[in-house]
Design a protein around this motif. Structure first.
Motif, PDB file in Angstrom:
ATOM      1  N   TYR A 200       3.478  90.879  80.569  1.00  0.00           N
ATOM      2  CA  TYR A 200       2.297  90.293  81.218  1.00  0.00           C
ATOM      3  C   TYR A 200       1.157  91.294  81.271  1.00  0.00           C
ATOM      4  O   TYR A 200      -0.006  90.963  81.061  1.00  0.00           O
ATOM      5  CB  TYR A 200       2.625  89.812  82.627  1.00  0.00           C
ATOM      6  N   LYS A 201       1.489  92.556  81.598  1.00  0.00           N
ATOM      7  CA  LYS A 201       0.371  93.505  81.748  1.00  0.00           C
ATOM      8  C   LYS A 201      -0.283  93.778  80.400  1.00  0.00           C
ATOM      9  O   LYS A 201      -1.487  93.948  80.318  1.00  0.00           O
ATOM     10  CB  LYS A 201       0.795  94.776  82.467  1.00  0.00           C
ATOM     11  N   GLN A 202       0.525  93.770  79.338  1.00  0.00           N
ATOM     12  CA  GLN A 202      -0.077  93.958  78.016  1.00  0.00           C
ATOM     13  C   GLN A 202      -0.929  92.746  77.649  1.00  0.00           C
ATOM     14  O   GLN A 202      -2.009  92.889  77.084  1.00  0.00           O
ATOM     15  CB  GLN A 202       1.018  94.199  76.985  1.00  0.00           C
ATOM     16  N   THR A 233      10.101  98.426  93.912  1.00  0.00           N
ATOM     17  CA  THR A 233       8.661  98.271  93.710  1.00  0.00           C
ATOM     18  C   THR A 233       8.149  99.301  92.717  1.00  0.00           C
ATOM     19  O   THR A 233       8.472 100.471  92.818  1.00  0.00           O
ATOM     20  CB  THR A 233       7.912  98.440  95.052  1.00  0.00           C
ATOM     21  N   GLN A 234       7.376  98.811  91.766  1.00  0.00           N
ATOM     22  CA  GLN A 234       6.686  99.716  90.851  1.00  0.00           C
ATOM     23  C   GLN A 234       5.193  99.677  91.149  1.00  0.00           C
ATOM     24  O   GLN A 234       4.662  98.620  91.484  1.00  0.00           O
ATOM     25  CB  GLN A 234       6.854  99.257  89.395  1.00  0.00           C
ATOM     26  N   LEU A 235       4.540 100.834  91.025  1.00  0.00           N
ATOM     27  CA  LEU A 235       3.093 100.803  90.871  1.00  0.00           C
ATOM     28  C   LEU A 235       2.893 100.676  89.365  1.00  0.00           C
ATOM     29  O   LEU A 235       3.180 101.606  88.614  1.00  0.00           O
ATOM     30  CB  LEU A 235       2.432 102.084  91.388  1.00  0.00           C
ATOM     31  N   GLY A 370       8.157 108.115  87.225  1.00  0.00           N
ATOM     32  CA  GLY A 370       7.331 107.149  86.507  1.00  0.00           C
ATOM     33  C   GLY A 370       7.424 107.383  85.018  1.00  0.00           C
ATOM     34  O   GLY A 370       7.930 108.413  84.561  1.00  0.00           O
ATOM     35  N   GLY A 371       6.948 106.389  84.278  1.00  0.00           N
ATOM     36  CA  GLY A 371       6.946 106.554  82.835  1.00  0.00           C
ATOM     37  C   GLY A 371       6.107 105.469  82.197  1.00  0.00           C
ATOM     38  O   GLY A 371       5.916 104.386  82.770  1.00  0.00           O
ATOM     39  N   GLY A 372       5.586 105.778  81.024  1.00  0.00           N
ATOM     40  CA  GLY A 372       4.784 104.785  80.318  1.00  0.00           C
ATOM     41  C   GLY A 372       4.489 105.263  78.917  1.00  0.00           C
ATOM     42  O   GLY A 372       5.068 106.256  78.456  1.00  0.00           O
ATOM     43  N   SER A 373       3.580 104.560  78.267  1.00  0.00           N
ATOM     44  CA  SER A 373       3.261 104.932  76.893  1.00  0.00           C
ATOM     45  C   SER A 373       1.987 104.235  76.434  1.00  0.00           C
ATOM     46  O   SER A 373       1.505 103.315  77.087  1.00  0.00           O
ATOM     47  CB  SER A 373       4.404 104.523  75.952  1.00  0.00           C
ATOM     48  N   ILE A 374       1.497 104.709  75.297  1.00  0.00           N
ATOM     49  CA  ILE A 374       0.492 103.935  74.578  1.00  0.00           C
ATOM     50  C   ILE A 374       1.279 102.882  73.812  1.00  0.00           C
ATOM     51  O   ILE A 374       2.400 103.132  73.369  1.00  0.00           O
ATOM     52  CB  ILE A 374      -0.314 104.857  73.629  1.00  0.00           C
ATOM     53  N   GLY A 416      -0.179 102.308  79.313  1.00  0.00           N
ATOM     54  CA  GLY A 416      -0.032 102.246  80.763  1.00  0.00           C
ATOM     55  C   GLY A 416       1.140 103.046  81.242  1.00  0.00           C
ATOM     56  O   GLY A 416       1.700 103.888  80.522  1.00  0.00           O
ATOM     57  N   ILE A 417       1.513 102.745  82.448  1.00  0.00           N
ATOM     58  CA  ILE A 417       2.575 103.504  83.102  1.00  0.00           C
ATOM     59  C   ILE A 417       3.101 102.677  84.271  1.00  0.00           C
ATOM     60  O   ILE A 417       2.422 101.750  84.727  1.00  0.00           O
ATOM     61  CB  ILE A 417       2.015 104.859  83.620  1.00  0.00           C
ATOM     62  N   ALA A 418       4.278 102.970  84.729  1.00  0.00           N
ATOM     63  CA  ALA A 418       4.767 102.387  85.985  1.00  0.00           C
ATOM     64  C   ALA A 418       5.444 103.500  86.771  1.00  0.00           C
ATOM     65  O   ALA A 418       6.201 104.291  86.212  1.00  0.00           O
ATOM     66  CB  ALA A 418       5.746 101.255  85.709  1.00  0.00           C
TER      67      ALA A 418
HETATM   68  N1  ASP Z   1       7.550  98.811  81.978  1.00  0.00           N
HETATM   69  C1  ASP Z   1       7.975 100.175  81.892  1.00  0.00           C
HETATM   70  C2  ASP Z   1       9.148 100.404  82.879  1.00  0.00           C
HETATM   71  O1  ASP Z   1       9.382  99.610  83.749  1.00  0.00           O
HETATM   72  C3  ASP Z   1       6.902 101.148  82.254  1.00  0.00           C
HETATM   73  C4  ASP Z   1       5.764 101.174  81.270  1.00  0.00           C
HETATM   74  O2  ASP Z   1       5.968 101.523  80.106  1.00  0.00           O
HETATM   75  O3  ASP Z   1       4.618 100.898  81.695  1.00  0.00           O
HETATM   76  O4  ASP Z   1       9.818 101.405  82.784  1.00  0.00           O
END
Ligand code: ASP
Length: 474
Positions: A200-202, A233-235, A370-374, A416-418
């Motif tokens: 959804y966020k993408q 909960t994730q930010l 946290g973690g994320g990517s392009i 992004g990231i979460a």
């Molecule tokens: N959706 C990924 C996770 O929950 C985080 C991300 O790549 O934004 O780990």
């Protein structure tokens, strides 16, 4: 008379006030009865003096600790020798003139005006509404709210908007098992609860939001591991037209500003946050969430670091990802984009295992927070990833057709990231597990002893959902 908050009673010395709240403590001392009253703003001592003992006898009789009361009284300055300078309202005392019990408290299953950390957790969770009254839990909930507010304001100032995404959705590949919800209207079909709002966020980036965030509930059906919760909960964040550097800088600034403002007692070990490659982390620390603290005894030391340059794929034989199908599975997120120099390797079977992704993890004191990517927003390259992961063309279309489609109608480059928000709060508040920073967590085994969930449902409900239950194994 209008209510005065206990925290503001000090401004009313010499006046009569009306307080509402709870009886925190009751002490009977000869002809005098002392109370500590409590509301969300703090504590104050009150006293029924001997000259009122007779007229107040009836009201005072039932005034047990934790009862909810309305109390009227005169705010008196304490004589110098009775001032308790280290206590809130330690220089005043309420001379009680009237006391009404709005809701009487029976004897409680455990004491809540002490730290409840040593109380049996099953009992605490069964009576969570009482546990949450305790000083530490009140602090944790209020601090959590302060942090959330800070983050919301920080991000809004930087053109982010908060968008809610659905709870009832379709299975998303995050590497864990889905919770599923049977559909009554479509027999034999199921929704999945989101493991994260990743897709959804993408798609919100395709939708032109450019900067999204959300405090998102995520559900993952994993075997109870002490510190895992079935929902957490994730930010969650996503940004358009950004590089890996932009996302990391934004998040680093947010963490530094938030900690400096809301946790002034904390010291951040190193600025800017050090960056360690996955390879170096594994070699030097034996894991990919290194604890780089110089002093592990300091409860106020925060050693943030980034881990970068992760391999994109790993062999399925090494993975516990239940979605793994072919020879390869993804280490973090199938939607990640390889680092630019490795993009071509997606097409080269021999080189797949060496591809590094733009994935970045943020670690704190030995925890991944946290973690994320392009993201890989090219239709061809993303199709190739799913192929490499062993998905058949038809399955790719069925499961990810909407994403691929979106990448053909003007999707900006994005990333992004979460953050694991509960885990971050746990570390900031020096708590031993994430249940201490959640209002209504499940036990380590995934049960809610207060609501008694999970629980059976009626035959009628089962029938409406077109489900046939297997007999529970004996
Ligand atoms: N959706 C990924 C996770 O929950 C985080 C991300 O790549 O934004 O780990």
């Amino acid at each position: 008379m209008e209510r005065t908050y206990i925290g503001e009673t000090g401004q009313h010395a010499g006046e009569t006030v009306l307080l509402k709240g709870w009886i925190d403590v009751r002490r009977d001392q000869g002809k005098m009865v002392f109370f500590d009253f409590r509301d969300m703003t703090g504590y104050i001592q009150g006293v029924v003096l001997p000259n009122r003992a007779a007229e107040m006898a009836e009201a005072v009789k039932d005034a047990r600790p934790e009862s909810v009361i309305v109390v009227e009284g005169m705010v008196n300055k304490r004589p110098e020798r009775n001032v308790q300078a280290d206590k809130q309202n330690g220089d005043i005392e309420l001379e009680i003139t009237a006391l009404t019990i709005l809701n009487k408290a029976e004897p409680l299953p455990f004491e809540i005006n002490i730290d409840t950390v040593d109380v049996n957790e099953e009992v605490r969770l069964k009576h969570r509404y009482l546990d949450l009254r305790s000083v530490r839990m009140q602090r944790n909930m209020r601090k959590r709210d302060e942090v959330q507010k800070y983050i919301r304001d920080f991000l809004h100032e930087r053109k982010f908007i908060e968008v809610e995404t659905p709870m009832l959705t379709k299975s998303t590949p995050e590497g864990a098992r889905d919770y599923v919800v049977p559909s009554r209207v479509y027999p034999g079909n199921f929704y999945a609860l989101p493991q994260s709002p990743q897709q959804y966020k993408q798609l919100l980036m395709t939708a032109g939001m450019e900067r999204y965030f959300q405090f998102a509930k995520c559900m993952r059906d994993e075997d109870g591991r002490g510190d895992r919760q079935p929902e957490f909960t994730q930010l969650d964040m996503e940004m358009s037209f950004v590089t890996r550097e932009d996302v990391m800088q934004t998040n680093e600034a947010l963490l530094i500003n938030m900690v400096t403002k809301l946790f002034p007692e904390k010291k951040i070990q190193q600025l800017p946050f050090p960056r360690i490659s996955y390879k170096d982390a594994m070699e030097k620390y034996g894991n990919d969430r290194p604890d780089i603290r110089e002093d592990k005894n300091d409860p106020n030391l925060l050693a943030f670091c980034w881990v970068i340059d992760f391999p994109f794929f790993e062999s399925t034989s090494k993975s516990d990802n239940p979605d793994a199908q072919g020879q390869w599975t993804y280490t973090h997120n199938p939607f990640s984009r390889p680092i630019e120099e490795h993009m071509d390797n997606l097409m080269n079977k021999e080189a797949v295992g060496n591809i590094l992704t733009t994935q970045y993890d943020i670690c704190l004191n030995g925890f991944e927070i946290g973690g994320g990517s392009i993201r890989n927003h090219s239709f061809e390259a993303l199709s190739k990833v799913f192929e490499l992961l062993g998905h058949e063309a038809e399955a790719i279309e069925k499961d990810f057709g909407h994403m691929l489609q979106a990448f053909k109608v003007g999707t900006p480059p994005h990333g992004g990231i979460a953050w694991g928000f509960d885990r971050l709060m746990m570390l900031l508040l020096n708590e031993a597990n994430i249940r201490e920073v959640m209002a209504f967590p499940k036990t380590g085994e995934g049960r809610d002893p207060m609501m008694n969930a999970p629980s059976t449902i009626s035959d009628k409900q089962i029938d409406e959902l077109h489900i046939v239950l297997k007999k529970p194994k004996q």
